[in-house]
Design a protein around this motif. Sequence first.
Motif: not given
Length: 296
Positions: A90-106
């Motif tokens: 996980v890099t900055n770009d991957v974290l950004e990609y994840m953040a906008y597509r995993a809003s239900h993360l628990r």
Amino acid sequence: MPSWLELPTDLTKNIFQRLDTVDIVISVRNVCRLWWNICKDPLMWRTIRMGNIQIIHMKLFTFCCLEKIFRCAINKSCGHVEDIDVELIVTNDVLEYMAYRASHLRRLRLYCCDDISDRRLYEFVKKFSLLEELDISFSFKQYQDFIEVIGQCCPLLKSLNLERLMFLYFKSYDEVFAIAKWLPGLRHLKLSRIVVGNVGLLAILDGCPLLESLDIRQCHRIYLSESLEKRCHEQIKDFQLPTSLVDDDSYYADDYDGDDGLTYKNPTITYCGDEWKSKGSSTVKLRWLSLKSTKF
């Protein structure tokens, strides 16, 4: 032997969800049409596990390939992913990609992802407002500012595991003070290679009254008096201490004063009863009772 294809679909999904995400993406879903269709279900991707990368996969894949596999799994979840466990990639770009597509993360575990900058980590963790469990391990980061962010943006957080992969000799209790101030609702806390000390332990006991488990086996600067140890065991159901309470390094020799469980000090902070004082500085710490309104 019965055919795997004859298993009920729900049971097949249950088995697949226990596998490593890399295996599902590159192998399992390509076995047959039935398994391909099963893996098209977004609910199949509620859990994404890419652990033990450095041991299992690095001989087979480059970082670039592993990153593509991770992004593929995120896409297939269609926003339904609730649990992410990933190492290294996980890099900055991957974290950004994840953040906008995993809003239900628990639940989120990031291990040894040292390419993430502090600013980007603070920025994108704000999008995980439903987080209940957080497990992060970095080599060199100081966590106090990050703890403040998750305290403000993740009100449902119940479990926190903070690990520093390398022990750095910080003579500071800022991280445990931040936990006590910003995370009063914690039920489970594990700290590794974080400076805790008796002052930090007292802060956690006062600031996190709901704690059910506290694991500080990999921490240092802890010299428990009988009264303090008794309070820990009375307040916390599962309390785990280091095997050796007294560190051999004389670097810590000035952290303990007295055996009454009330006075512990280092070169910058002294805790006496309910009052904090700054030593060698014009700054006076407010009383512990006002900690929640004070940023250390």
